[in-house]
Write a protein that holds these residues in place. Sequence first.
Motif, PDB file in Angstrom:
ATOM      1  N   LEU A  78       0.885  -1.160   0.000  1.00 35.41           N
ATOM      2  CA  LEU A  78       0.000   0.000   0.000  1.00 35.41           C
ATOM      3  C   LEU A  78       0.923   1.210   0.000  1.00 35.41           C
ATOM      4  N   GLN A  79       1.073   1.821  -1.169  1.00 42.29           N
ATOM      5  CA  GLN A  79       2.085   2.860  -1.388  1.00 42.29           C
ATOM      6  C   GLN A  79       1.437   4.227  -1.577  1.00 42.29           C
ATOM      7  N   SER A  80       1.941   5.214  -0.825  1.00 41.85           N
ATOM      8  CA  SER A  80       1.534   6.594  -1.045  1.00 41.85           C
ATOM      9  C   SER A  80       2.053   7.032  -2.401  1.00 41.85           C
ATOM     10  N   ILE A  81       1.239   7.753  -3.161  1.00 42.70           N
ATOM     11  CA  ILE A  81       1.738   8.249  -4.448  1.00 42.70           C
ATOM     12  C   ILE A  81       2.430   9.596  -4.280  1.00 42.70           C
ATOM     13  N   ASP A  82       2.318  10.195  -3.093  1.00 42.22           N
ATOM     14  CA  ASP A  82       2.911  11.509  -2.848  1.00 42.22           C
ATOM     15  C   ASP A  82       4.247  11.458  -2.128  1.00 42.22           C
ATOM     16  N   GLU A  83       4.506  10.364  -1.425  1.00 40.57           N
ATOM     17  CA  GLU A  83       5.719  10.276  -0.608  1.00 40.57           C
ATOM     18  C   GLU A  83       6.306   8.869  -0.714  1.00 40.57           C
ATOM     19  N   THR A  84       7.481   8.784  -1.315  1.00 41.34           N
ATOM     20  CA  THR A  84       8.143   7.497  -1.539  1.00 41.34           C
ATOM     21  C   THR A  84       8.312   6.689  -0.258  1.00 41.34           C
ATOM     22  N   ASP A  85       8.657   7.346   0.837  1.00 42.10           N
ATOM     23  CA  ASP A  85       8.951   6.634   2.080  1.00 42.10           C
ATOM     24  C   ASP A  85       7.717   6.122   2.816  1.00 42.10           C
ATOM     25  N   ILE A  86       6.541   6.449   2.320  1.00 38.33           N
ATOM     26  CA  ILE A  86       5.320   5.973   2.970  1.00 38.33           C
ATOM     27  C   ILE A  86       4.727   4.845   2.136  1.00 38.33           C
ATOM     28  N   GLY A  87       5.090   3.650   2.535  1.00 39.81           N
ATOM     29  CA  GLY A  87       4.603   2.434   1.890  1.00 39.81           C
ATOM     30  C   GLY A  87       4.500   1.357   2.955  1.00 39.81           C
ATOM     31  N   PHE A  88       3.412   0.626   2.943  1.00 43.20           N
ATOM     32  CA  PHE A  88       3.160  -0.389   3.958  1.00 43.20           C
ATOM     33  C   PHE A  88       2.953  -1.737   3.291  1.00 43.20           C
ATOM     34  N   VAL A  89       3.655  -2.749   3.793  1.00 42.66           N
ATOM     35  CA  VAL A  89       3.364  -4.106   3.357  1.00 42.66           C
ATOM     36  C   VAL A  89       2.074  -4.499   4.063  1.00 42.66           C
ATOM     37  N   VAL A  90       1.115  -4.960   3.273  1.00 45.19           N
ATOM     38  CA  VAL A  90      -0.167  -5.400   3.820  1.00 45.19           C
ATOM     39  C   VAL A  90      -0.399  -6.840   3.408  1.00 45.19           C
ATOM     40  N   ALA A  91      -1.209  -7.514   4.210  1.00 39.07           N
ATOM     41  CA  ALA A  91      -1.489  -8.928   3.955  1.00 39.07           C
ATOM     42  C   ALA A  91      -2.984  -9.174   3.985  1.00 39.07           C
ATOM     43  N   TYR A  92      -3.385 -10.174   3.260  1.00 42.52           N
ATOM     44  CA  TYR A  92      -4.753 -10.656   3.309  1.00 42.52           C
ATOM     45  C   TYR A  92      -4.876 -11.440   4.617  1.00 42.52           C
ATOM     46  N   PRO A  93      -5.536 -10.897   5.628  1.00 41.04           N
ATOM     47  CA  PRO A  93      -5.474 -11.500   6.970  1.00 41.04           C
ATOM     48  C   PRO A  93      -6.075 -12.895   7.069  1.00 41.04           C
ATOM     49  N   PHE A  94      -7.043 -13.203   6.215  1.00 43.38           N
ATOM     50  CA  PHE A  94      -7.716 -14.505   6.269  1.00 43.38           C
ATOM     51  C   PHE A  94      -6.776 -15.647   5.887  1.00 43.38           C
ATOM     52  N   ALA A  95      -5.670 -15.326   5.226  1.00 43.31           N
ATOM     53  CA  ALA A  95      -4.678 -16.344   4.880  1.00 43.31           C
ATOM     54  C   ALA A  95      -3.876 -16.765   6.107  1.00 43.31           C
ATOM     55  N   PHE A  96      -3.871 -15.921   7.127  1.00 42.30           N
ATOM     56  CA  PHE A  96      -3.074 -16.184   8.314  1.00 42.30           C
ATOM     57  C   PHE A  96      -3.926 -16.493   9.541  1.00 42.30           C
ATOM     58  N   LYS A  97      -5.170 -16.039   9.520  1.00 40.41           N
ATOM     59  CA  LYS A  97      -6.078 -16.257  10.659  1.00 40.41           C
ATOM     60  C   LYS A  97      -7.457 -16.571  10.077  1.00 40.41           C
ATOM     61  N   LYS A  98      -7.731 -17.858   9.917  1.00 38.41           N
ATOM     62  CA  LYS A  98      -8.930 -18.266   9.182  1.00 38.41           C
ATOM     63  C   LYS A  98     -10.234 -17.861   9.867  1.00 38.41           C
ATOM     64  N   ASP A  99     -10.231 -17.642  11.172  1.00 36.17           N
ATOM     65  CA  ASP A  99     -11.465 -17.246  11.862  1.00 36.17           C
ATOM     66  C   ASP A  99     -11.564 -15.736  12.071  1.00 36.17           C
ATOM     67  N   TYR A 100     -10.770 -14.969  11.341  1.00 37.98           N
ATOM     68  CA  TYR A 100     -10.794 -13.509  11.462  1.00 37.98           C
ATOM     69  C   TYR A 100     -12.089 -12.971  10.863  1.00 37.98           C
ATOM     70  N   MET A 101     -12.852 -12.253  11.662  1.00 40.68           N
ATOM     71  CA  MET A 101     -14.066 -11.624  11.167  1.00 40.68           C
ATOM     72  C   MET A 101     -14.451 -10.491  12.117  1.00 40.68           C
ATOM     73  N   PHE A 102     -15.154  -9.522  11.557  1.00 40.16           N
ATOM     74  CA  PHE A 102     -15.582  -8.376  12.349  1.00 40.16           C
ATOM     75  C   PHE A 102     -16.701  -7.677  11.587  1.00 40.16           C
ATOM     76  N   ASP A 103     -17.383  -6.794  12.282  1.00 41.01           N
ATOM     77  CA  ASP A 103     -18.433  -5.998  11.664  1.00 41.01           C
ATOM     78  C   ASP A 103     -17.890  -4.614  11.360  1.00 41.01           C
ATOM     79  N   ILE A 104     -18.322  -4.043  10.246  1.00 38.58           N
ATOM     80  CA  ILE A 104     -17.969  -2.679   9.880  1.00 38.58           C
ATOM     81  C   ILE A 104     -19.117  -1.787  10.356  1.00 38.58           C
ATOM     82  N   SER A 105     -18.777  -0.743  11.102  1.00 40.59           N
ATOM     83  CA  SER A 105     -19.807   0.140  11.649  1.00 40.59           C
ATOM     84  C   SER A 105     -20.558   0.855  10.532  1.00 40.59           C
ATOM     85  N   ASP A 106     -21.746   1.316  10.852  1.00 42.04           N
ATOM     86  CA  ASP A 106     -22.539   2.069   9.883  1.00 42.04           C
ATOM     87  C   ASP A 106     -21.804   3.334   9.449  1.00 42.04           C
ATOM     88  N   GLU A 107     -21.115   3.973  10.378  1.00 39.03           N
ATOM     89  CA  GLU A 107     -20.344   5.183  10.049  1.00 39.03           C
ATOM     90  C   GLU A 107     -19.237   4.866   9.048  1.00 39.03           C
TER      91      GLU A 107
END
Length: 147
Positions: free
Chosen positions: A48-77
């Motif tokens: 996940l790379q910022s297009i404005d700042e080279t140094d702002i980039g985060f390695v992200v993972a698909y969490p369900f590949a590592f924790k199969k019971d991962y689930m949560f609700d997204i708030s209405d807001e």
Amino acid sequence: MKIETKFLGEVEINENDLITFEYGLPGFPDFQKYVLLSIDADLPLALLQSIDETDIGFVVAYPFAFKKDYMFDISDEDKEDLQIEKIEDVLTYSIVTLKESFQESTLNLLAPVIININKKLGKQIVLQDNIAFPLRFPIGALEGSAK
């Protein structure tokens, strides 16, 4: 357009792939435009790379590949902020804290990154109701869908 990335060097991106984080990411409120870049087609990881700042980039993972019971609700807001109409429009990622040995790296399951792929909107949310998921979940071996 070409951008310089934190981990992948210079890459060509399509402006249609830009994701807007209206509030930025925690700690980075001034940077609102990001792009998701594949790191390796065989791994459940992306950059996940910022297009404005080279140094702002985060390695992200698909969490369900590592924790199969991962689930949560997204708030209405949060659904409203992200203009979510169907759950099929949502991608969920966790930010990875990389360690020298990848097996010792951790996922932030407490604050997932939610992306509406159709509206190109993203937000990192902090789960309030579910303290069962830690800030630093050890990656270890794959246990979920990518196993």
